[in-house]
Design a protein around this motif. Structure first.
Motif, short mmCIF file in Angstrom:
data_model
loop_
_atom_site.label_atom_id
_atom_site.label_comp_id
_atom_site.label_asym_id
_atom_site.label_seq_id
_atom_site.Cartn_x
_atom_site.Cartn_y
_atom_site.Cartn_z
N TRP A 159 -68.24 -51.50 38.29
CA TRP A 159 -67.34 -50.96 39.29
C TRP A 159 -67.55 -49.46 39.49
O TRP A 159 -66.92 -48.85 40.34
CB TRP A 159 -65.89 -51.18 38.85
N GLY A 160 -68.43 -48.84 38.73
CA GLY A 160 -68.48 -47.39 38.71
C GLY A 160 -67.44 -46.88 37.72
O GLY A 160 -66.48 -47.58 37.37
N PHE A 161 -67.64 -45.69 37.24
CA PHE A 161 -66.75 -45.16 36.22
C PHE A 161 -65.30 -45.15 36.69
O PHE A 161 -64.39 -45.53 35.97
CB PHE A 161 -67.19 -43.74 35.83
N PHE A 162 -65.07 -44.72 37.91
CA PHE A 162 -63.70 -44.65 38.44
C PHE A 162 -63.03 -46.02 38.41
O PHE A 162 -61.91 -46.17 37.95
CB PHE A 162 -63.73 -44.09 39.87
N GLY A 163 -63.73 -47.03 38.94
CA GLY A 163 -63.14 -48.36 39.03
C GLY A 163 -62.85 -48.97 37.68
O GLY A 163 -61.75 -49.51 37.46
N HIS A 164 -63.80 -48.91 36.76
CA HIS A 164 -63.58 -49.49 35.44
C HIS A 164 -62.42 -48.80 34.72
O HIS A 164 -61.60 -49.46 34.06
CB HIS A 164 -64.85 -49.37 34.59
N GLN A 165 -62.35 -47.51 34.82
CA GLN A 165 -61.28 -46.79 34.15
C GLN A 165 -59.92 -47.13 34.75
O GLN A 165 -58.93 -47.30 34.04
CB GLN A 165 -61.56 -45.29 34.20
N LYS A 166 -59.88 -47.24 36.07
CA LYS A 166 -58.63 -47.60 36.75
C LYS A 166 -58.17 -48.99 36.34
O LYS A 166 -56.98 -49.23 36.08
CB LYS A 166 -58.84 -47.54 38.26
N ILE A 167 -59.09 -49.93 36.28
CA ILE A 167 -58.75 -51.31 35.93
C ILE A 167 -58.18 -51.39 34.52
O ILE A 167 -57.13 -52.01 34.30
CB ILE A 167 -59.99 -52.21 36.09
N ASN A 168 -58.83 -50.79 33.54
CA ASN A 168 -58.32 -50.84 32.18
C ASN A 168 -56.96 -50.16 32.08
O ASN A 168 -56.05 -50.66 31.40
CB ASN A 168 -59.31 -50.16 31.22
N ARG A 169 -56.82 -49.03 32.75
CA ARG A 169 -55.56 -48.29 32.68
C ARG A 169 -54.41 -49.11 33.26
O ARG A 169 -53.34 -49.22 32.64
CB ARG A 169 -55.70 -46.97 33.43
N MET A 170 -54.62 -49.70 34.42
CA MET A 170 -53.54 -50.45 35.06
C MET A 170 -53.23 -51.74 34.31
O MET A 170 -52.09 -52.22 34.34
CB MET A 170 -53.91 -50.75 36.51
N ALA A 171 -54.22 -52.32 33.62
CA ALA A 171 -53.99 -53.55 32.87
C ALA A 171 -52.97 -53.34 31.75
O ALA A 171 -52.24 -54.27 31.38
CB ALA A 171 -55.30 -54.07 32.28
N VAL A 172 -52.91 -52.14 31.21
CA VAL A 172 -51.95 -51.84 30.14
C VAL A 172 -50.52 -52.15 30.58
O VAL A 172 -49.71 -52.67 29.80
CB VAL A 172 -52.07 -50.37 29.70
N PHE A 173 -50.22 -51.90 31.84
CA PHE A 173 -48.85 -52.03 32.33
C PHE A 173 -48.46 -53.47 32.65
O PHE A 173 -47.33 -53.72 33.06
CB PHE A 173 -48.65 -51.13 33.54
N THR A 174 -49.38 -54.41 32.43
CA THR A 174 -49.04 -55.83 32.58
C THR A 174 -48.54 -56.43 31.27
O THR A 174 -48.06 -57.56 31.26
CB THR A 174 -50.26 -56.64 33.05
N LEU A 175 -48.65 -55.69 30.17
CA LEU A 175 -48.42 -56.26 28.85
C LEU A 175 -46.93 -56.35 28.50
O LEU A 175 -46.12 -55.55 28.96
CB LEU A 175 -49.15 -55.42 27.80
N PRO A 176 -46.57 -57.30 27.64
CA PRO A 176 -45.17 -57.45 27.20
C PRO A 176 -44.78 -56.33 26.25
O PRO A 176 -45.62 -55.59 25.73
CB PRO A 176 -45.17 -58.80 26.49
N VAL A 177 -43.49 -56.23 25.98
CA VAL A 177 -42.95 -55.14 25.18
C VAL A 177 -43.57 -55.10 23.79
O VAL A 177 -43.74 -54.02 23.20
CB VAL A 177 -41.41 -55.25 25.09
N GLU A 178 -43.93 -56.26 23.25
CA GLU A 178 -44.50 -56.30 21.90
C GLU A 178 -45.89 -55.68 21.82
O GLU A 178 -46.35 -55.33 20.74
CB GLU A 178 -44.59 -57.76 21.40
#
Length: 304
Positions: free
Chosen positions: A2-21
């Protein structure tokens, strides 16, 4: 990639899908997960055998290969041989391998590998969702469209992703990760014809003189796809890049969550205080230098 920007954005935003645990640990390490989302691309040139982990050339296996190829590694090896699979890419099988590695790291509380493998897994999943990672014509080099790889997965997200809606809900458990990542590859491959055809159409409509422009980045002036061309292409794709980026974010979160469930739901909060040693940081700097030297052959894209 995805290019550096895209890969970094994807990993970062994935964090906010996770449950409280899980989110406490992952948010605490969000900078690491973001910055190191590109580690597999750094290794493409520095580590032998890394490159095939990022793609699969479905078209070399014949018509309908996306639906007919064996989903499980041992079956595929038996049918085609390991050398053949490695020659044409193994991304769906590699994603499943890293999934098991991350599950094991969580099970034993190996925090270094939890972080490293989480970042890596996000990268490979994101790659599997890119249409141009499913074809031998990965940069349009077979159809006179060289550079389309960087256009689709680097230029367009950099220009337009600020307008994407990254509210995608909570991560969910995946019953069969191997089939899930294959579904992602098939979905991406089904979009390939549009990726190529619309680029041709916009080129014909605007003319070659409006296709490129020059931008100054730091002290360097570089040739890029013009904003007008990029805008028209982005519009013609009808939200495809956004959909694939959001699918990647959701799938990364789903895989992280599935690993955690399969590991027995360990208490990740106990691992929050972990910090890398200076030796480990030095190793990461060494890997970056090796990537810059590009010691091993790998496919080149416009964003390299």
């Amino acid at each position: 990639m995805w290019g550096f920007f895209g890969h970094q954005k994807i990993n970062r935003m994935a964090v906010f899908t996770l449950p409280v645990e899980m989110i406490g640990f992952y948010k605490h390490n969000i900078q690491y997960l973001t910055e190191n989302a590109v580690n597999p691309d750094r290794r493409r040139y520095a580590v032998e055998g890394e490159a095939p982990c990022h793609y699969i050339d479905l078209d070399v296996y014949g018509d309908s290969a996306a639906y007919k190829l064996p989903r499980y590694w041992n079956d595929a090896v038996e049918q085609y041989s390991e050398d053949t699979l490695l020659a044409y890419g193994i991304v769906p099988w590699h994603v499943n391998r890293v999934k098991y590695q991350l599950t094991d790291a969580m099970r034993v509380g190996d925090v270094r590998n939890i972080l490293r493998l989480s970042a890596d897994l996000g990268h490979y999943i994101a790659d599997a969702n890119v249409p141009l990672h499913t074809t031998e014509n990965y940069d349009g080099q077979l159809t006179g469209q060289r550079g389309i790889h960087g256009l689709w997965e680097s230029r367009l997200p950099e220009l337009f992703s600020e307008d994407y809606d990254f509210f995608i809900g909570r991560a969910s458990y995946i019953e069969n990760p191997q089939l899930a990542i294959w579904d992602a590859v098939v979905h991406a491959h089904e979009a390939l014809d549009s990726v190529l055809a619309f680029e041709v159409a916009i080129t014909e409509k605007l003319g070659i003189d409006k296709k490129y422009s020059f931008e100054t980045r730091g002290n360097v002036t570089v040739k890029v796809y013009s904003r007008e061309f990029s805008q028209k292409y982005h519009e013609a794709l009808g939200g495809m890049v956004e959909r694939q980026m959001l699918r990647s974010v959701k799938m990364v979160g789903d895989f992280w969550y599935t690993c955690w469930i399969d590991a027995g739901q360990p208490d990740l909060d106990k691992l929050i205080d972990f910090e890398f040693t200076e030796e480990e940081l030095q190793q990461r700097r060494l890997e970056l230098r090796e990537w810059k030297e590009k010691n091993h052959h790998s496919r080149r894209h416009e964003s390299d």
